[in-house]
Design an enzyme around this catalytic site. Structure first.
Site, PDB file in Angstrom:
ATOM      1  N   HIS A 118     -44.182 -87.793-117.759  1.00 23.11           N
ATOM      2  CA  HIS A 118     -45.614 -87.951-117.504  1.00 23.11           C
ATOM      3  C   HIS A 118     -45.895 -87.820-116.007  1.00 23.11           C
ATOM      4  O   HIS A 118     -45.059 -88.201-115.181  1.00 23.11           O
ATOM      5  CB  HIS A 118     -46.086 -89.329-117.974  1.00 23.11           C
ATOM      6  N   ASP A 151     -37.863 -89.768-120.403  1.00 21.02           N
ATOM      7  CA  ASP A 151     -38.630 -89.382-121.585  1.00 21.02           C
ATOM      8  C   ASP A 151     -38.815 -87.870-121.710  1.00 21.02           C
ATOM      9  O   ASP A 151     -39.525 -87.406-122.597  1.00 21.02           O
ATOM     10  CB  ASP A 151     -39.983 -90.117-121.637  1.00 21.02           C
ATOM     11  N   HIS A 205     -47.592 -95.107-113.158  1.00 23.32           N
ATOM     12  CA  HIS A 205     -49.011 -94.915-113.520  1.00 23.32           C
ATOM     13  C   HIS A 205     -49.937 -95.930-112.849  1.00 23.32           C
ATOM     14  O   HIS A 205     -51.156 -95.751-112.880  1.00 23.32           O
ATOM     15  CB  HIS A 205     -49.194 -95.014-115.036  1.00 23.32           C
ATOM     16  N   ASP A 234     -40.138 -88.277-114.335  1.00 22.50           N
ATOM     17  CA  ASP A 234     -40.623 -88.765-115.632  1.00 22.50           C
ATOM     18  C   ASP A 234     -41.454 -87.656-116.282  1.00 22.50           C
ATOM     19  O   ASP A 234     -42.073 -86.844-115.586  1.00 22.50           O
ATOM     20  CB  ASP A 234     -41.482 -90.014-115.404  1.00 22.50           C
TER      21      ASP A 234
HETATM   22 ZN   LIG Z   1     -43.166 -91.314-118.950  1.00 20.96          ZN
END
Ligand SMILES: [Zn+2]
Length: 309
Positions: A167, A252, A128, A165
């Site tokens: 996200h 995740d 991120h 991931d």
């Molecule tokens: Zn994540």
């Protein structure tokens, strides 16, 4: 040539967001869980190496000098909040240096032909973090720094990055959105944090067509993720002919994860890793998310198994 090299460093345990934000999920216990399960078995089949720290010259391959200095100075003052989700303490800068340094050592190892596959058991995560800012538990973008090092200093002409991931890897996407020498693909829950990664965002400028965003709804399963990988991502990656494959390996997307709503299983992560390995004899993965401590070691073990097969 060794089968696989695993990089980590004890400094990565010292970054502890829970001291400022009790209950923060990106906690040292994540790496401790891996070490107590896999480290106890001496990372079966992997050569363990201590990750060196990255210096400013490596961090600034992706990030502005102002961002690197800002993180260093906040930590030197004892810590604080880089954003609402990203608290740091005095030890966090050194942890982030070793996390990025692991990713750098990984690509040096791969491009020197010392091993066909490497894994970085590191934190804080990176995907991120954008060139100018930290966000979402991430200080510096470990995988993006590794890709830039490979291209600018180690002679790689094309790097493929897969972000599995749960996200969207917004920081990595931003770093390379206008570039044709990095193919970036991300499979991620949608709609979801951080809100980027729409299907229609395919990059921009010279990089148009070199970003592949595959948003998937909550509840999606491993076979659905694998189908997207096989039918969309891998054909594009094969056509791109990368000299290096890097993976933002978050865990995740597992059903037990407290932050997300996916249903990828241990076998799913093993197969994702196996497909990545089938692309290249130079595959490097860095740990991103994965926050359920009972299941995380088994998921990482399955991915390590897939990467080695
Ligand atoms: Zn994540």
């Amino acid at each position: 040539m060794t089968a696989g090299v695993l990089f980590s460093h004890p400094a990565c345990l010292e970054h502890d967001p829970t001291l400022l934000a009790p209950g923060h999920p990106e906690a040292p216990g994540r790496l401790r869980a891996l070490e107590s399960e896999l480290g106890r078995r001496e990372w079966p089949g992997w050569d363990f190496r201590l990750a060196p720290p990255a210096g400013a010259e490596q961090l600034e391959l992706v990030h502005s000098a102002a961002h690197v200095r800002g993180v260093a100075e906040l930590c030197a003052r004892g810590g604080g909040a880089l954003d609402a989700d990203t608290p740091v303490i005095a030890e966090s800068f050194r942890a982030a240096q070793h996390a990025a340094g692991a990713a750098c050592a990984m690509v040096r190892t791969l491009l020197a032909g010392e091993a066909p596959v490497c894994f970085c058991a590191i934190r804080p995560p990176g995907h991120h973090a954008e060139p100018e800012r930290a966000m979402g538990f991430c200080l510096f973008n470990n995988v993006a720094i590794a890709a830039e090092l490979a291209i600018r200093e180690l002679g790689a002409r094309r790097v493929f990055i897969l972000d599995w991931d749960v996200h969207h890897g917004n920081g990595t996407a931003e770093a390379f959105r206008a570039r044709a020498d990095v193919l970036f693909a991300s499979i991620h829950q949608w709609p979801f944090y951080p809100g980027t990664g729409a299907l229609e965002d395919a990059g921009s400028g010279d990089g148009e067509g070199f970003t592949i965003n595959l948003p998937v709804p909550a509840g999606s399963t491993g076979p659905q993720w694998l189908a997207l990988l096989e039918r969309v991502v891998l054909p594009a990656a094969v056509a791109f002919a990368p000299e290096l494959v890097l993976v933002s390996a978050g865990f995740d997307a597992h059903a037990a994860d407290p932050l997300a709503d996916m249903r990828v299983t241990e076998d799913g992560f093993r197969e994702l890793a196996r497909r990545c390995r089938s692309l290249s004899d130079r595959v490097g993965a860095v740990l991103e998310g994965g926050y359920e401590l009972e299941t995380l070691p088994g998921l990482v073990d399955a991915a390590l198994d897939g990467f080695k097969s």
